[in-house]
Design an enzyme around this catalytic site. Structure first.
Site, PDB file in Angstrom:
ATOM      1  N   TYR A 172      36.343  32.713  76.817  1.00 22.08           N
ATOM      2  CA  TYR A 172      37.494  33.197  75.832  1.00 22.08           C
ATOM      3  C   TYR A 172      36.793  35.461  76.994  1.00 22.08           C
ATOM      4  CZ  TYR A 172      31.938  34.363  75.711  1.00 22.08           C
ATOM      5  OH  TYR A 172      30.971  34.837  76.416  1.00 22.08           O
ATOM      6  N   CYS A 173      38.053  35.717  76.406  1.00 25.02           N
ATOM      7  CA  CYS A 173      38.055  36.852  77.173  1.00 25.02           C
ATOM      8  C   CYS A 173      38.194  38.250  76.388  1.00 25.02           C
ATOM      9  CB  CYS A 173      39.003  36.999  78.291  1.00 25.02           C
ATOM     10  SG  CYS A 173      41.160  36.680  77.960  1.00 25.02           S
ATOM     11  N   THR A 174      38.742  39.304  76.939  1.00 19.30           N
ATOM     12  CA  THR A 174      38.251  40.317  76.578  1.00 19.30           C
ATOM     13  C   THR A 174      39.877  40.526  75.432  1.00 19.30           C
ATOM     14  OG1 THR A 174      37.666  41.307  78.682  1.00 19.30           O
ATOM     15  CG2 THR A 174      38.419  42.736  77.381  1.00 19.30           C
TER      16      THR A 174
END
Length: 248
Positions: A172-174
């Site tokens: 996951y990321c921003t």
């Protein structure tokens, strides 16, 4: 007049990034921020009055190449940018691997909850270490990213180990862009890759909220480098020193 922050990106083949950048500059009246344009697409953060953002987004998405682009907005207490900068770059997010569309990697929030509870899944935080320390999913691995290029280097160093152990990777990321940029490249290393569905905030109602640290405020809006961070009480309740959380 209130200032509003908008973030957006899209991977799409652009034959002439310089011409696209020139067109964006013509649309940027009344806005401040930064947009990167490359042969692989564009990636931007802008701020200004609602009316100026409405006009920019409307005109941009009239171009068929950018139709359907998602824009994330949040209200700002003070202007987060000092000028408008639109640049042509080799990549719209500088991770150092080629972009290709990944197939079959997107997972719904319910699928994600089930996935990260499995013993045969490595949960990777595809952000920098500063963001990881502010908030992350329980059990997530911090790849020690100080520079975006550190992430693919970490993955390349551990891919054989994960495959030998029968591990799949959930990342996951921003805002989705780093995951989208690296997913197909990771599949090319022989990894089974999962992403939390793009453009959906990782902090979810119920069970998933309890599995994250610090209410995951950093997934939604990040502050500029020179921002003065709000008091601890504000941080834990999701308020921002500069921009409030986006309305999902």
């Amino acid at each position: 007049m209130p200032t509003v922050h908008s973030s957006f990106y899209k991977f799409v083949a652009l034959d002439d990034p310089a011409a696209v950048a020139a067109g964006l500059r013509a649309l940027g009246n009344g806005l401040l921020g930064s947009v990167l344009v490359a042969h692989e697409g564009l990636n931007g953060v802008l701020a200004g009055p609602d009316e100026a953002l409405d006009a920019f987004e409307r005109e941009l998405t009239l171009d068929p190449r950018f139709a359907g682009m998602a824009f994330k907005r949040s209200a700002c207490r003070t202007p987060p940018f000092a000028r408008l900068a639109i640049h042509v770059k080799p990549e719209v997010v500088a991770v150092g691997v080629p972009y290709a569309p990944a197939v079959g990697t997107q997972r719904t929030p319910q699928e994600w909850r089930e996935l990260i509870a499995r013993d045969d899944v490595v949960v990777l935080d595809n952000r920098n270490s500063f963001e990881y320390r502010l908030g992350h999913f329980a059990g997530a691995v911090d790849p020690g990213v100080a520079n975006f290029r550190d992430f693919p280097r970490y993955v390349a160093e551990h891919a054989a180990e994960w495959k030998a152990a029968g591990k799949e990777v959930a990342m996951y990321c921003t805002g989705g862009i780093r995951c989208e940029k690296t997913a197909a490249w990771m599949q090319g290393l022989g990894l089974t890759v999962h992403e939390l569905r793009r453009r959906h905030p990782p902090i979810l109602p119920g069970h998933a909220r309890r599995r994250a640290r610090l209410a995951g405020r950093v997934f939604r809006v990040r502050q500029p480098h020179r921002a003065r961070y709000p008091p601890a009480a504000d941080r834990h309740h999701g308020r921002r020193g500069l921009c409030r959380r986006a309305r999902w």
